[in-house]
Write a protein that holds these residues in place. Sequence first.
Motif, PDB file in Angstrom:
ATOM      1  N   MET A  41     -17.347  44.574  49.507  1.00  0.00           N
ATOM      2  CA  MET A  41     -18.131  44.257  48.256  1.00  0.00           C
ATOM      3  C   MET A  41     -19.066  42.892  48.450  1.00  0.00           C
ATOM      4  N   ARG A  42     -18.401  42.155  49.400  1.00  0.00           N
ATOM      5  CA  ARG A  42     -19.221  40.850  49.667  1.00  0.00           C
ATOM      6  C   ARG A  42     -20.367  41.457  50.635  1.00  0.00           C
ATOM      7  N   THR A  47     -26.149  41.438  50.864  1.00  0.00           N
ATOM      8  CA  THR A  47     -27.125  42.121  51.387  1.00  0.00           C
ATOM      9  C   THR A  47     -28.072  42.311  50.301  1.00  0.00           C
ATOM     10  N   ARG A  48     -27.605  42.594  49.123  1.00  0.00           N
ATOM     11  CA  ARG A  48     -28.404  42.914  48.049  1.00  0.00           C
ATOM     12  C   ARG A  48     -29.122  41.351  47.625  1.00  0.00           C
ATOM     13  N   LEU A  49     -28.380  40.254  47.610  1.00  0.00           N
ATOM     14  CA  LEU A  49     -28.788  39.213  47.245  1.00  0.00           C
ATOM     15  C   LEU A  49     -30.018  38.610  48.167  1.00  0.00           C
ATOM     16  N   TRP A  90     -38.246  36.729  54.541  1.00  0.00           N
ATOM     17  CA  TRP A  90     -37.079  36.948  55.071  1.00  0.00           C
ATOM     18  C   TRP A  90     -36.450  35.720  55.373  1.00  0.00           C
ATOM     19  N   THR A  91     -36.929  34.804  56.002  1.00  0.00           N
ATOM     20  CA  THR A  91     -36.294  33.537  56.080  1.00  0.00           C
ATOM     21  C   THR A  91     -35.637  32.921  54.861  1.00  0.00           C
ATOM     22  N   GLY A 100     -24.115  32.476  48.114  1.00  0.00           N
ATOM     23  CA  GLY A 100     -22.889  33.409  48.164  1.00  0.00           C
ATOM     24  C   GLY A 100     -21.777  32.926  48.955  1.00  0.00           C
ATOM     25  N   VAL A 101     -21.793  33.282  50.308  1.00  0.00           N
ATOM     26  CA  VAL A 101     -20.933  32.904  51.282  1.00  0.00           C
ATOM     27  C   VAL A 101     -20.706  31.566  51.341  1.00  0.00           C
TER      28      VAL A 101
END
Length: 516
Positions: A41-42, A47-49, A90-91, A100-101
């Motif tokens: 899920m992470r 990836t979505r974020l 993209w950067t 997130g992480v």
Amino acid sequence: MPYLLSQAIDHGLRPGRPAALIAWTAAVLLVGLTSAGLGIMRHRSMTRLRLGAALRTADLVMTHATRLGAALPRRVTSGEVVTIGIADVWTIGRAMNVAGVGVSSVLAYAVVAVLLFRTSPLLAVVVLAGVPVLALVVGPLLARVQAVGVRYRRRQGMLAAQLVDVVSGLRILNGLGGKDGHLERYRGSSAELRDLGYRVGRVSSWVGALGRGLPGVFLAVVIWLAARQAAAGELTPGELVAVYGYTAVLVIPVDVMIFCGFDVTRGLVAARHVVAFLGLPLDETAGGPAPAGPAVLHDPASGVSAEPGLLTALAGARPADTAAVLERLGRYGPTDATWGGIRLDGIARDEVRARILVAEHEADLFADPLREVVAGRDTPRDERYREAIGSAVAHDVGEPDHPVEWGGRNLSGGQRQRVRLARALYQRPEMLLAAEPTSAVDAHTEAAIAGRLRAARGGRGTVVATTSPALLDRADVVHYLVDGRVAATGSHRELLGTVPGYAGLVARVFGEDEDR
């Protein structure tokens, strides 16, 4: 997980306690499965974020570029726009990892510190002191990455602009024999960018090495201290395993925090360019009403006046001078021009665009059937289409359904120019301002266009920047410009007999036409 393992060792490995061992083992299995599910899920959520941030940024850039419209190429290079759209968005998306992480790594670090404090205050202090040490070591390198990255990003935009210019003018370069010269210059610029990229890579490699290596050293220090405490009887075997597990797990968030700092550093460089682009001011759209009907366009800077219903020609030795006049009369950029005595920049922009059309020499052509390209934003109408194609002498381009590739790449230079003219004529604007509409066609076609243009624009005002004798001879009024100012005004034949500079300009162009 390390806590559960310590409990299984300390309570489940005692003789006669199989139930406790099974219970703690089941808990380890359950937490392992949960962790695996959360890991999936992470990855999906991060990836979505990242994609969401990148695409939202790209959407903002595209929307602003569309609002800038024709003012865009006057305010920023095409290479800068390409670099923003391909690299910077993209950067920026990757920098969102910190949301997130990055946050979860800080929380994990705090939780491990609390658990270690319950086990051994000394180990907790060592763990908490580890992050400032890492920041002191890695921080200057991240600052260096940002400084070098700014120069690399600026040079990257310049090289992309050079590439776009070369590709768009490749046919002309081939014709002039300048392809090899531009190729060598591009190779030189590319080599300079490559060398600068090596400098960025050297600093980045140190960040990567320390990001991977320092947590390992950190782990060794903590385990060494924990082993000494276990040997002294201050820690149980289970607590020693737990400390090892906590510290091993801690390597991951520390590594993530270092690379989040690296990503944010690069993201800031990209974000500055995006923010600068989004800060480009839009043309003011608000304003007062336009003249109720056809009115005179006047440019005080040059002295040019364009009467409704007349074909006015601008002739000058420097095409940049006549192009500047058209830009001011079309209200592109700062202008003192008036329309019916009213300043153009005081009139609502939408009204100006609806009634005054500037047909640029290099206006973009979009990929569509020829009928759709000529009709532009309007619904194609057969009779109107045929009239526009006929007036622009563009019958040879193809049938109405003939596909036109982006930029008209499948058309010759003369065909592209005539399609642009047909598109402008299709709109039937109240005032048409055209820059060099026949410069890429042969003399026979040019004469045909000159004869049909006057009839197609009958009753409407037209201003043509040209040095073509065929068009000048058809004009009602010719303004001869010297250094951007009107030096003489009259008919083509009057100026030929009274203005030597004009006669010399036309004679030179006429000679070139004869050679062609």
